[in-house]
Design a protein around this motif. Structure first.
Motif, PDB file in Angstrom:
ATOM      1  N   SER A  79       0.906  -1.091  -0.001  1.00 41.95           N
ATOM      2  CA  SER A  79       0.024   0.093  -0.093  1.00 41.95           C
ATOM      3  C   SER A  79       1.043   1.476  -0.079  1.00 41.95           C
ATOM      4  CB  SER A  79      -1.075   0.020   1.259  1.00 41.95           C
ATOM      5  OG  SER A  79      -1.814   0.944   1.179  1.00 41.95           O
ATOM      6  N   TYR A 141      -7.718  -1.368   5.217  1.00 39.01           N
ATOM      7  CA  TYR A 141      -6.947  -1.781   4.093  1.00 39.01           C
ATOM      8  C   TYR A 141      -7.426  -1.733   2.506  1.00 39.01           C
ATOM      9  CZ  TYR A 141      -3.352  -4.610   1.324  1.00 39.01           C
ATOM     10  OH  TYR A 141      -2.738  -4.802   0.630  1.00 39.01           O
ATOM     11  N   LYS A 144      -7.778   1.433   1.248  1.00 40.80           N
ATOM     12  CA  LYS A 144      -6.592   2.027   0.641  1.00 40.80           C
ATOM     13  C   LYS A 144      -6.071   1.660  -0.450  1.00 40.80           C
ATOM     14  CE  LYS A 144      -4.231   2.592   5.115  1.00 40.80           C
ATOM     15  NZ  LYS A 144      -3.076   2.055   6.323  1.00 40.80           N
TER      16      LYS A 144
END
Length: 250
Positions: A79, A141, A144
């Protein structure tokens, strides 16, 4: 294309053709050379031998930024957001590419507001409108990864390279990202590295399988999933004794 590291061939004589307007998957066991291929295509690594062409143009000797300006833009396995910037600000930074020069972090807020409308359009495209003012580091997550796709889209790519876009996600997040990739692929070409074969089955037009740095098989999901060599590569067993690779957790 071939990439060697001190005599070890991480990628060996890979011939990859991605059809304009398609969603093409690059799959294979860990260590097969998938991310190395991405790094070669986007010029983060130089090829040892071979030639890379994009949209009829030889890009073999180009730098990463030059390739990105041509419309070949990638995301990464890990990420990559600015965690202390808001979600909106992350997209706005990517939109500054339209200035044609460097990313100007020091520009006044009034100068940057010209990008707000387009940033909100991109956030709407990826389902993040309600998170626009949240610090990107606070996003779950899966969200993202959606933000990374929004920043990739801000670069106005003709071709998107997505490196494991669903890695580490819950099934709900996986479904959301699959739907998102389908939506944003309209009018674009997508090449993705993906471990989840159910994602590949429902998303991709064509699949290239790598093993030990070489192309093992290529075709649609139905043909690739029944290939005995592919089954053996994924499961590490005698292909006569196992079922199709979609039964494996890879």
């Amino acid at each position: 294309m071939t990439k060697e590291f001190r005599g070890f061939a991480a990628v060996s004589n890979v011939n990859l053709k991605v059809r304009r307007g398609s969603i093409h998957a690059l799959i294979g066991p860990n260590g097969a050379g998938k991310t190395t291929c991405f790094n070669l295509l986007t010029k983060f690594l130089p090829v040892t031998r071979g030639r890379i062409t994009y949209d009829g143009r030889d890009i073999t000797a180009m730098k990463p930024a030059e390739v990105a300006r041509l419309g070949l833009v990638r995301s990464f396995q890990i990420s990559a957001v600015f965690p202390h910037f808001t979600v909106m600000e992350n997209v706005r930074v990517a939109l500054q590419r339209q200035r044609g020069n460097s990313f100007d972090f020091w520009r006044s807020s009034s100068m940057l507001k010209q990008y707000n409308d387009r940033a909100m359009e991109l956030l709407a495209d990826v389902g993040l409108t309600q998170y626009a003012e949240l610090a990107a580091g606070q996003l779950p997550y899966g969200r993202k990864r959606a933000l990374e796709i929004a920043t990739t889209l801000a670069m106005e790519p003709q071709m998107m390279l997505l490196d494991e876009p669903t890695a580490g996600m819950t099934s709900e997040d996986v479904d959301r990202i699959v739907a998102l990739v389908k939506r944003v692929s309209q009018g674009r070409t997508v090449l993705l590295v993906e471990h989840n074969l159910k994602v590949v089955e429902g998303l991709c037009d064509r699949i290239t399988v790598l093993a030990r740095g070489q192309v093992l098989a290529e075709g649609d999901y139905a043909s690739v999933s029944r290939n005995p060599e592919v089954i053996a590569a994924y499961l590490g067993e005698d292909p006569q004794s196992v079922g199709a690779p979609e039964t494996a957790h890879v």
